[in-house]
Design a protein around this motif. Structure first.
Motif, PDB file in Angstrom:
ATOM      1  N   ARG A  21      42.243  41.743  48.006  1.00  0.00           N
ATOM      2  CA  ARG A  21      41.484  40.671  46.950  1.00  0.00           C
ATOM      3  C   ARG A  21      41.627  41.427  45.827  1.00  0.00           C
ATOM      4  NH1 ARG A  21      37.728  36.787  47.245  1.00  0.00           N
ATOM      5  NH2 ARG A  21      38.698  36.191  45.376  1.00  0.00           N
ATOM      6  N   ILE A  22      41.896  41.370  44.565  1.00  0.00           N
ATOM      7  CA  ILE A  22      41.303  42.084  43.321  1.00  0.00           C
ATOM      8  C   ILE A  22      40.382  41.520  42.621  1.00  0.00           C
ATOM      9  CG2 ILE A  22      42.376  42.691  41.475  1.00  0.00           C
ATOM     10  CD1 ILE A  22      45.225  43.361  41.920  1.00  0.00           C
ATOM     11  N   TYR A  23      38.447  41.548  42.620  1.00  0.00           N
ATOM     12  CA  TYR A  23      37.938  41.292  41.862  1.00  0.00           C
ATOM     13  C   TYR A  23      37.708  41.273  40.947  1.00  0.00           C
ATOM     14  CZ  TYR A  23      37.549  40.442  47.132  1.00  0.00           C
ATOM     15  OH  TYR A  23      37.525  40.611  48.049  1.00  0.00           O
ATOM     16  N   VAL A  24      38.535  41.872  39.920  1.00  0.00           N
ATOM     17  CA  VAL A  24      38.148  42.325  38.582  1.00  0.00           C
ATOM     18  C   VAL A  24      37.018  41.169  37.990  1.00  0.00           C
ATOM     19  CG1 VAL A  24      38.547  43.619  36.290  1.00  0.00           C
ATOM     20  CG2 VAL A  24      39.280  44.529  38.692  1.00  0.00           C
ATOM     21  N   ARG A  25      38.167  40.364  37.111  1.00  0.00           N
ATOM     22  CA  ARG A  25      37.734  39.020  36.974  1.00  0.00           C
ATOM     23  C   ARG A  25      36.314  38.614  37.163  1.00  0.00           C
ATOM     24  NH1 ARG A  25      41.785  38.285  32.981  1.00  0.00           N
ATOM     25  NH2 ARG A  25      43.384  38.913  33.376  1.00  0.00           N
ATOM     26  N   PRO A  26      35.816  38.112  38.279  1.00  0.00           N
ATOM     27  CA  PRO A  26      34.802  37.021  38.875  1.00  0.00           C
ATOM     28  C   PRO A  26      33.695  38.679  38.302  1.00  0.00           C
ATOM     29  CG  PRO A  26      36.283  37.667  40.501  1.00  0.00           C
ATOM     30  CD  PRO A  26      36.928  38.196  39.373  1.00  0.00           C
ATOM     31  N   LEU A  27      33.913  39.708  38.431  1.00  0.00           N
ATOM     32  CA  LEU A  27      32.686  40.701  38.385  1.00  0.00           C
ATOM     33  C   LEU A  27      32.353  40.969  37.479  1.00  0.00           C
ATOM     34  CD1 LEU A  27      32.774  40.743  42.094  1.00  0.00           C
ATOM     35  CD2 LEU A  27      32.502  44.051  41.488  1.00  0.00           C
ATOM     36  N   LEU A  28      33.446  41.279  36.571  1.00  0.00           N
ATOM     37  CA  LEU A  28      33.480  41.380  34.965  1.00  0.00           C
ATOM     38  C   LEU A  28      33.141  40.368  34.297  1.00  0.00           C
ATOM     39  CD1 LEU A  28      34.292  43.478  32.620  1.00  0.00           C
ATOM     40  CD2 LEU A  28      36.160  42.052  32.104  1.00  0.00           C
TER      41      LEU A  28
ATOM     42  N   ALA B 182      44.817  47.559  43.777  1.00  0.00           N
ATOM     43  CA  ALA B 182      43.486  46.669  44.401  1.00  0.00           C
ATOM     44  C   ALA B 182      42.681  47.810  44.921  1.00  0.00           C
ATOM     45  CB  ALA B 182      43.682  45.104  45.589  1.00  0.00           C
ATOM     46  N   MET B 183      43.206  48.769  45.347  1.00  0.00           N
ATOM     47  CA  MET B 183      41.931  50.186  45.853  1.00  0.00           C
ATOM     48  C   MET B 183      41.548  50.806  44.833  1.00  0.00           C
ATOM     49  SD  MET B 183      42.124  48.623  49.310  1.00  0.00           S
ATOM     50  CE  MET B 183      41.608  50.721  49.990  1.00  0.00           C
ATOM     51  N   CYS B 184      42.579  50.789  43.696  1.00  0.00           N
ATOM     52  CA  CYS B 184      41.928  51.681  42.354  1.00  0.00           C
ATOM     53  C   CYS B 184      40.665  50.624  41.849  1.00  0.00           C
ATOM     54  CB  CYS B 184      43.363  52.393  41.664  1.00  0.00           C
ATOM     55  SG  CYS B 184      43.938  53.088  43.051  1.00  0.00           S
TER      56      CYS B 184
END
Length: 343
Positions: free
Chosen positions: A226-233, A87-89
């Motif tokens: 939390r990992i926010y990749v999919r919603p931000l994408l 997540a941090m990356c």
């Protein structure tokens, strides 16, 4: 001189080989289009053209988990720090408009515990799956004398790509709305202060967490980033995301300005939704609001500058997020917060 072995010196090659075999299925489960080959080579290959890029810019990040690892080691809760590491990356990639492509980890320890290491790397693989990137390799270093007993440290390295015209931030201007996405808790920053607060309060990791029912203090604090990749994408692909800030060490005052152009600042309105761990830390440690905001995310995992707050919120909710109004961009600089943060 009596013959000695590497194992006599504290390094168990067989344990390292066993770990590699144990994690191969974990890595394989994260594969994505563009990955060439598998775990075990001297390097990992990735085909950007096969991944669908035409004119890509590569974006790279590296990070760790910090002293949250001390709690993992002392409690034996190793399940989530791998997710933290990813997540941090990857959260730092997506705020620049880059799609995470692949990830590598570095696991260093004094004496390799294959079971604990596999649990950590299983978390890394899970984080990669959430982010949609491939775990393509890494390094396990057994270093007796550098680390005590079962102590370990983690570092992560992620590479992503964006088409040349899709990099963020872009087009930010005064008046733009700022939305917040909730954090799950402390995430992976500020744990040196957390540990000091807990120690001076005379609490143990096995003590009940007074801010959440049914968990020990250690369990509650180990909630992963939390990992926010999919919603931000999804938001970026809809053309509604102008800028984003991953709120890590430095909090909102230290991270939100990094996503804003020169001549722009932010006016935020408090309160906003906040996990109960933050008021608890403030009360228990006697921490002033300004210090809380500089050290912790205080409930805001991501701050987003968007074109249309209503349309952006609709997309984010469809992705399972619960966005909330945070403020707006202003002419000037810095971050001004109106209202009581812990009201």
């Amino acid at each position: 001189m009596t013959s000695v072995t590497y194992r006599d010196a504290g390094v168990d090659i067989a344990a390292g080989d066993a770990l590699v075999e144990a994690i191969k299925p974990l890595a394989k489960a994260t594969t994505r289009t563009g990955v060439l080959g598998g775990i075990g080579g001297f390097g990992a290959l990735f085909d950007l053209k096969a991944a669908g890029f035409v004119d890509p810019i590569l974006v790279s990040t590296t990070d760790g988990v910090g002293t949250k690892l001390k709690i993992a080691i002392e409690t034996g809760i190793h399940d989530f720090v791998g997710i933290d590491l990813v997540a941090m990356c990857v959260n730092d990639l997506i705020v620049q408009g880059a799609i995470p492509l692949f990830f590598l980890d570095y696991f260093a320890t004094g004496a390799l515990d294959v079971g604990a290491a596999r649990t950590v790397i299983a978390g890394i693989a899970r984080g990669c799956q959430i982010a949609g990137c491939a775990l393509v390799g890494g390094e396990t270093a057994e270093m007796p004398g550098m680390y005590a007993g079962g102590d370990y440290d983690l570092a992560g390295f992620a590479v992503g790509a964006a088409e040349r015209g899709a990099l963020l931030p872009a087009g930010v201007a005064p008046g733009d709305a700022i939305l917040g996405l909730p954090s799950a808790g402390v995430h992976s920053n500020g744990f040196s202060l957390v540990r000091k607060i807990v120690g001076e309060a005379g609490l143990a990791w096995e003590s009940p967490a007074l801010f959440v029912a049914g968990q020990t203090l250690g369990e509650a604090l180990m909630a992963p980033t939390r990992i926010y990749v999919r919603p931000l994408l999804a938001l970026h692909r809809a053309g509604l995301l102008k800028a984003a800030a991953h709120i890590t060490g430095g909090g909102l005052p230290g991270n939100l300005p990094r996503a804003l152009p020169a001549g722009c600042g932010a006016h935020l309105t408090a309160p906003w939704p906040m996990p109960a761990v933050f008021p608890w830390l403030a009360r228990t440690g006697g921490i002033e609001t300004g210090e809380m905001l500089r050290v912790f995310n205080c409930g805001v995992g991501m701050a987003l500058v968007v074109k249309d707050a209503a349309a952006a919120s609709e997309i984010l909710r469809a992705e399972g997020e619960t966005p909330f109004p945070l403020g707006h961009v202003i002419a000037g600089d810095g971050v001004a917060i109106e209202g009581g943060v812990f009201a």
